[in-house]
Design a protein around this motif. Sequence first.
Motif, PDB file in Angstrom:
ATOM      1  N   PRO A   7       1.070  -1.276  -0.445  1.00 28.50           N
ATOM      2  CA  PRO A   7       0.064   0.167   0.113  1.00 28.50           C
ATOM      3  C   PRO A   7       0.583   0.937   0.443  1.00 28.50           C
ATOM      4  CG  PRO A   7       0.219  -0.963   2.223  1.00 28.50           C
ATOM      5  CD  PRO A   7       0.825  -1.417   1.364  1.00 28.50           C
ATOM      6  N   GLY A   8       0.496   1.989  -0.556  1.00 26.63           N
ATOM      7  CA  GLY A   8       1.219   3.512   0.200  1.00 26.63           C
ATOM      8  C   GLY A   8      -0.012   4.615  -1.168  1.00 26.63           C
ATOM      9  N   ALA A  36      -3.879   4.543  -2.527  1.00 25.08           N
ATOM     10  CA  ALA A  36      -4.276   4.994  -0.419  1.00 25.08           C
ATOM     11  C   ALA A  36      -5.259   6.752  -1.607  1.00 25.08           C
ATOM     12  CB  ALA A  36      -3.834   5.308   0.752  1.00 25.08           C
ATOM     13  N   LYS A  41      -4.335  14.305   2.565  1.00 27.58           N
ATOM     14  CA  LYS A  41      -3.486  15.679   2.766  1.00 27.58           C
ATOM     15  C   LYS A  41      -3.930  15.458   0.338  1.00 27.58           C
ATOM     16  CE  LYS A  41       0.400  12.075   2.249  1.00 27.58           C
ATOM     17  NZ  LYS A  41       1.746  11.338   3.138  1.00 27.58           N
ATOM     18  N   PHE A  69      -8.001   1.342  -3.221  1.00 32.13           N
ATOM     19  CA  PHE A  69      -8.835   1.875  -1.958  1.00 32.13           C
ATOM     20  C   PHE A  69      -8.632   2.931  -1.116  1.00 32.13           C
ATOM     21  CE2 PHE A  69      -5.441   2.023   2.343  1.00 32.13           C
ATOM     22  CZ  PHE A  69      -5.143   1.772   1.422  1.00 32.13           C
ATOM     23  N   GLY A  71     -10.186   4.271   2.996  1.00 34.52           N
ATOM     24  CA  GLY A  71     -10.987   3.806   4.562  1.00 34.52           C
ATOM     25  C   GLY A  71      -9.972   2.571   4.467  1.00 34.52           C
ATOM     26  N   LEU A  72      -9.974   2.068   5.829  1.00 38.25           N
ATOM     27  CA  LEU A  72      -8.296   1.327   6.525  1.00 38.25           C
ATOM     28  C   LEU A  72      -8.230   0.647   5.130  1.00 38.25           C
ATOM     29  CD1 LEU A  72     -10.654   0.804   9.698  1.00 38.25           C
ATOM     30  CD2 LEU A  72      -8.535   2.367   9.486  1.00 38.25           C
ATOM     31  N   LEU A  73      -6.247   0.452   6.047  1.00 40.16           N
ATOM     32  CA  LEU A  73      -5.942  -0.918   5.056  1.00 40.16           C
ATOM     33  C   LEU A  73      -6.037  -2.093   5.374  1.00 40.16           C
ATOM     34  CD1 LEU A  73      -3.344  -1.437   3.655  1.00 40.16           C
ATOM     35  CD2 LEU A  73      -2.051  -0.932   4.989  1.00 40.16           C
ATOM     36  N   TYR A  97       7.252   4.859  12.745  1.00 38.43           N
ATOM     37  CA  TYR A  97       6.001   5.675  12.279  1.00 38.43           C
ATOM     38  C   TYR A  97       5.804   3.371  12.077  1.00 38.43           C
ATOM     39  CZ  TYR A  97       2.548   6.900   8.327  1.00 38.43           C
ATOM     40  OH  TYR A  97       1.397   6.583   7.495  1.00 38.43           O
ATOM     41  N   MET A 101       2.040   2.180  12.506  1.00 45.39           N
ATOM     42  CA  MET A 101       1.018   1.372  11.868  1.00 45.39           C
ATOM     43  C   MET A 101       1.116  -0.535  11.676  1.00 45.39           C
ATOM     44  SD  MET A 101       0.870   3.309   7.845  1.00 45.39           S
ATOM     45  CE  MET A 101       1.879   2.332   8.104  1.00 45.39           C
ATOM     46  N   THR A 104      -1.179  -0.714  14.584  1.00 45.72           N
ATOM     47  CA  THR A 104      -2.943  -0.350  14.622  1.00 45.72           C
ATOM     48  C   THR A 104      -2.859  -1.670  13.469  1.00 45.72           C
ATOM     49  OG1 THR A 104      -1.293   1.970  14.566  1.00 45.72           O
ATOM     50  CG2 THR A 104      -4.059   1.120  13.488  1.00 45.72           C
ATOM     51  N   ASN A 105      -1.729  -1.650  12.141  1.00 46.39           N
ATOM     52  CA  ASN A 105      -3.114  -3.162  11.296  1.00 46.39           C
ATOM     53  C   ASN A 105      -3.304  -4.606  12.169  1.00 46.39           C
ATOM     54  OD1 ASN A 105      -3.562  -0.936   9.658  1.00 46.39           O
ATOM     55  ND2 ASN A 105      -1.005  -1.270   8.229  1.00 46.39           N
TER      56      ASN A 105
HETATM   57  O1  PNS Z   1       2.775   5.896   0.694  1.00 45.20           O
HETATM   58  P1  PNS Z   1       2.567   6.291   2.071  1.00 45.20           P
HETATM   59  O2  PNS Z   1       1.939   7.594   2.133  1.00 45.20           O
HETATM   60  O3  PNS Z   1       3.716   6.554   3.547  1.00 45.20           O
HETATM   61  O4  PNS Z   1       1.575   5.431   2.766  1.00 45.20           O
HETATM   62  C1  PNS Z   1       0.430   5.118   4.072  1.00 45.20           C
HETATM   63  C2  PNS Z   1      -0.834   4.314   3.551  1.00 45.20           C
HETATM   64  C3  PNS Z   1      -1.424   4.931   2.685  1.00 45.20           C
HETATM   65  C4  PNS Z   1      -0.121   3.285   3.574  1.00 45.20           C
HETATM   66  C5  PNS Z   1      -1.042   4.703   5.026  1.00 45.20           C
HETATM   67  O5  PNS Z   1      -1.645   6.318   5.678  1.00 45.20           O
HETATM   68  C6  PNS Z   1      -3.140   4.409   5.140  1.00 45.20           C
HETATM   69  O6  PNS Z   1      -2.532   2.536   5.279  1.00 45.20           O
HETATM   70  N1  PNS Z   1      -3.302   4.572   5.142  1.00 45.20           N
HETATM   71  C7  PNS Z   1      -5.317   3.928   4.727  1.00 45.20           C
HETATM   72  C8  PNS Z   1      -5.569   4.441   6.346  1.00 45.20           C
HETATM   73  C9  PNS Z   1      -5.304   3.296   7.458  1.00 45.20           C
HETATM   74  O7  PNS Z   1      -5.180   2.218   7.670  1.00 45.20           O
HETATM   75  N2  PNS Z   1      -4.664   4.207   8.872  1.00 45.20           N
HETATM   76  C10 PNS Z   1      -4.034   2.933  10.302  1.00 45.20           C
HETATM   77  C11 PNS Z   1      -3.115   2.734  10.071  1.00 45.20           C
HETATM   78  S1  PNS Z   1      -2.630   3.696  10.506  1.00 45.20           S
END
Ligand code: PNS
Length: 159
Positions: A7-8, A36, A41, A69, A71-73, A97, A101, A104-105
């Motif tokens: 993801p990104g 995402a 932003k 995608f 919403g939530l990853l 970070y 993440m 959290t996931n």
């Molecule tokens: O390329 P990035 O900006 O580092 O990607 C970050 C990303 C998109 C993978 C992350 O922000 C994300 O998973 N966003 C979806 C919302 C989510 O699930 N947030 C909770 C996890 S902290």
Amino acid sequence: MSLAIVPGSFDPVTCGHLDIIERASRLFDHVTVAVAVNRRKSPLFSDDERVQMLTEACAHLSNVGVTRFSGLLATYAQSVGATAVVRGLRAVSDFEYELQMAHTNRRLCPDVETVFVMTTTEYSFLSSSIVKEIARFGGSVEGLVPESVRQRLRDKLRP
Ligand code: PNS
């Protein structure tokens, strides 16, 4: 069959991202690169443009697909039956970070493992923000992004 999500934001995809995607494609049967969307932003490139650039950049990888995608990853990863989420680490500064993440996931979806892959040292400084900064001021991003991205950056930032 193992399925990994990479993801990104990919705004835009860089050679560093591509390095991680290629490594993931050697580790898993199938890889889905997930862009995402609906994020707070506002990106330079639209959702469609980011998906399009990734599709072109990953065309040589037969087990890699590109999608988006919102919403939530964790919810997305669970809905497609993913085995793992793959994230790239460039330096120690990424770790805090990424750890937050990953935890959290895991809390949201314990079945999906986060796998960290180290970027090649050549791209350890590289980010989409750095690429946009260079391009914005007319510097060369050759070798930092796929060729089609270089052209799009030129069109977008220096019309
Ligand atoms: O390329 P990035 O900006 O580092 O990607 C970050 C990303 C998109 C993978 C992350 O922000 C994300 O998973 N966003 C979806 C919302 C989510 O699930 N947030 C909770 C996890 S902290």
